[in-house]
Design an enzyme around this catalytic site. Sequence first.
Site, short mmCIF file in Angstrom:
data_model
loop_
_atom_site.label_atom_id
_atom_site.label_comp_id
_atom_site.label_asym_id
_atom_site.label_seq_id
_atom_site.Cartn_x
_atom_site.Cartn_y
_atom_site.Cartn_z
N MET A 340 78.57 -0.94 45.75
CA MET A 340 77.17 -0.49 45.66
C MET A 340 76.27 -1.51 46.32
O MET A 340 76.43 -2.70 46.12
CB MET A 340 76.80 -0.27 44.20
CG MET A 340 75.35 0.17 43.98
SD MET A 340 74.98 1.79 44.74
CE MET A 340 73.21 1.61 45.02
N ASN A 342 73.25 -2.64 46.02
CA ASN A 342 72.06 -3.21 45.39
C ASN A 342 71.51 -4.32 46.28
O ASN A 342 72.25 -5.13 46.81
CB ASN A 342 72.44 -3.79 44.02
CG ASN A 342 73.35 -2.86 43.25
OD1 ASN A 342 72.98 -1.74 42.96
ND2 ASN A 342 74.57 -3.30 42.98
N GLU A 375 78.14 -1.72 53.04
CA GLU A 375 77.10 -2.19 52.11
C GLU A 375 76.07 -3.04 52.84
O GLU A 375 74.87 -2.98 52.55
CB GLU A 375 77.72 -2.96 50.95
CG GLU A 375 78.83 -2.24 50.18
CD GLU A 375 78.46 -0.83 49.75
OE1 GLU A 375 77.25 -0.54 49.62
OE2 GLU A 375 79.37 0.01 49.57
ZN ZN Z 1 76.77 3.85 50.80
#
Ligand code: ZN
Length: 1008
Positions: A340, A342, A375
């Site tokens: 993820m 973030n 990412e």
């Molecule tokens: Zn993605």
Amino acid sequence: MGAIKLLILTALCYTTYAVHFELPTSRTTIFGDEMLEGEIFEDLINRNTITGFNINPSEYRLPRTTRPVEYDLLLHVHMERLAFNGTVTIYLHATQPNVSEIIIHTDELWIESVILKKDNVSIPQSFVEEEELDFLRVQLTNGTLEYSDEDIMYELIVNFGAELRHDMTGLYRSWFRNENYTEPVSYVATTHFQATAARRAFPCYDEPGFKAKFNIVIRRPSSYRSWTCTKQSSTREPSIPIANYEEDVFAVTPVMSTYLLAFTIAEYNSTEVYDDDGRLLYEVIARPAAIRDNQQQYALDFGQKLLRRMSDHVGIDFYDIDKNLKMTQASISDFAAGAMENWGLLIYREAYLMYNANHTNSNYKQLIAYIMSHEIAHMWFGNLVTCDWWNDLWLNEGFARYYQYFLTDWEDHELGFDQRFINEQVHATLLADSVESAHPLTASGIGSPTQARSMFTTITYGKGATIIRMTEHLLGFDVHTQGLKYYLDSRQFNTVLPIHLSEALQRAAVEAGAIVEYGPDFSVIEYYKTWSTQGGHPVLNVQVNHQTGQMIVVQRRFNINVGYGTASTNWIIPITFATADDPDFNNTKPTHIITDSITVIDRGSIGDQWVIFNKQQTGYYRVNYDNYTWDLIAIALKTNRTIIHEYNRAQIVNDVFQFARSGLMEYKRALNILSFLENETEYTPWVTAMTAFTWLRNRFASTPYLADLERLIIDWSRNIMADLTYDPQDGESFMRSYLRSQLAPIMCAMNVTECQEAAIGEFNLLRNNETYEVPVDSRNWVYCNALRKGSEDDFEYLWQRYKSHHVYNEKILLLSVLGCTPHRNSLYTYMDAIVTENYLIRRQDYTTAFNSAVSGNEVNTQIAFQYIKDNLTLVDNAFVVRSTLATPLSYVSARLRSEEEINEFEQWARDNRVALGVHYNEIMSGATSARNSLNWVLAAQDDVLDYLINKGDDITTTTAASTTTSTVSTVTADIVVAPPTPELPDSAVTTALSLVLLTLSFCVNVMF
Ligand SMILES: [Zn+2]
């Protein structure tokens, strides 16, 4: 040209398309195995657990009458009792007059108190939670919020708390044992908010459009450390006296969406990189033993290279976006997605970040590399500019998926990501996007959390990336890159719609004169619309008149079940082609743009010669030719294969297999064209072919003809396997080793003696020599085949290896092969361990492990089915958190091989209808799918057998009379007109498929 069109259209009334057999009007070619193992049609799985049918999607959206500007958030994480509480202060203002209510999100939080203040004076209000919509409504007791151009600021202060969740969403618990399974468990508190779970950690405006700044303070036990998106500014004593706790204070974040926030609180170690002034730039964090073993080094080195390369590419340095951001790459044991993005705290499953040269195979190495690329690309595409709403998620994920391949390729070309984009993205996406219910990139009807989740599909990611690649070749790399810079510059710290992208690209294209040759009517904006607002994709039917060189090109929507879609859909299609006279496959700049359903293009040469459309498969479409031209292509493939680009050979393999599957081409013809594979030695065509052969093998597994089919596959792969061998060589290329690791398991499964002997030889060395390790890329097929032929003791040996191993890549590999044992006792040991909460196997890995148990051997399916029957409650409890009871049963139903097995399965389901509850229909539909597979084989097997038996047919005996390019052929080619529209089925299957956007999308695919 107009006159020719008229002629063609007139002919349409009298002639049928040159397909020599009737297209079926009602059938499906989508079966359980491809949904599960291929993970292609994940968005079509109807989970029957949808809620909110009666609520209009727009009702789930927050009103825009108030806006947050900044948040103060204090989180107190009680690790000893696995719970948390906190206080959030939201600084907000009204965006219009007469607002008497503030609505924010909260979900499964205990709301202790709500205070509304202005200038430090409390304002009377009452609050109510609306569970179905996840709303917290704060209603002013008297009057309305003050509104003026000067943005009068209010403070909304909410105290809240909850347990650390079990389901890997919101703020949840994870755990690790530092060394191995004899050590105590250490708990971790960590987050996963995308798409709608920030509201499970703290009350907030939880939609991507409500961007704000965040000031975070985390109160945690002194033995723990904590991380969030920004740099830590200080650590202090808690503001209230509490023993053995400290507070970490973090620098304010940039303006950002709530779903991109993250917190991790863990007894972790880290490896950091600082700038010359001692400021933190980049770090990798993980359990201490992984850091001690240096498993973070690859992510540390390669990740920094990717970040530098991407910063240079987009012209905005990551470290200049906001001085408080840094880059933390976190390895977390339990994680729902693959990773993820973030902002500043990127979170990965441990197996997707930690690397150990002795135990991380090529598959995991490339996964780590390209997930990091994905990412890192999000730092700009997704984080700096963010899709305004989840219906346009492709603006985030399309770019991330595109750079996942190409950013990685720029930094490490050896990993072969340019080649693999063809198999893994173009072909996989064309397949997912070939049903009537395929959602357009820009979808409609998305409001609820369930609907938002349903956007995380192969289409959103893969079609997004594929259209971006097509556009890159349409404009040229430099112009495309300039357009992306305009896009990022103009929308940074804001949200985006597709029009922002296409306008920025149009601007760059016009400035550079990059689209002049496409004519005055061409616009990037109109081009993009046809690809982003319509579902599906075209197949071009190309009819060549070899005497004149004229090519009639007809576009139709492709359908994998029945050949063509129903609607008359047109796309604006960039066209490239190469010919025998001009076999230049390198120039991918389009020479023509097709906008109509029928177009005539001059090939530029006369005489019998092949033409191949879609150089390097840069365009997102399939191509079918008249039989005569197919014969010319087939002869070229047989006699002079390498003159045709590797990607186009793969394209042809993929197209003809899918044409045969859908009924547009006979298998006999398809296999005839594909017979060049016996000389093929390149990665892309072979992986494409093996994917298709695996699908065919699954169909034929129920017939006596499986052996004939497998004999053909073994024959055709003899050369490539002789070249690869089963023995890895020192210093061989990554792609060679990676190709072997994909082909060898199939060879062993088809009982190829050399493969099985090699597997058993390696396994004996492992068992008889304490220091020996099987070559890392051979372990998948060596372990599995040793178990297939081995004893219960061999299973026990690998089971112990799983439990004690300290590299997660090796552990997950072992989980995927332990089910290869055919021994009932061993399988029961394994399945017991999966369904029992014993801290041996993680919930996120239950599906991998159980699928291995069901499918490791043909005989296992019925053993596993019996296990489920005997332990229904245990199995239900194990799968209820991450998926449902229907998941393990779908593994079984995908492998039912006879009418008798299907009937037995259905009878058991009927007998246990109450216990199966809401999953009953889905479980039964698995049996229907198995029956459809049997029926498909019955219809297709004569056609396939025709080739298997008579494969000696010479290609030139079909229609091609001559391969010379200098003389005009005397053979009259078939007359082509627009292909007929088949009547579409009105079957239960279609009805189920049309539910796609309302279906709970259980992410079979690991998305990141
Ligand atoms: Zn993605």
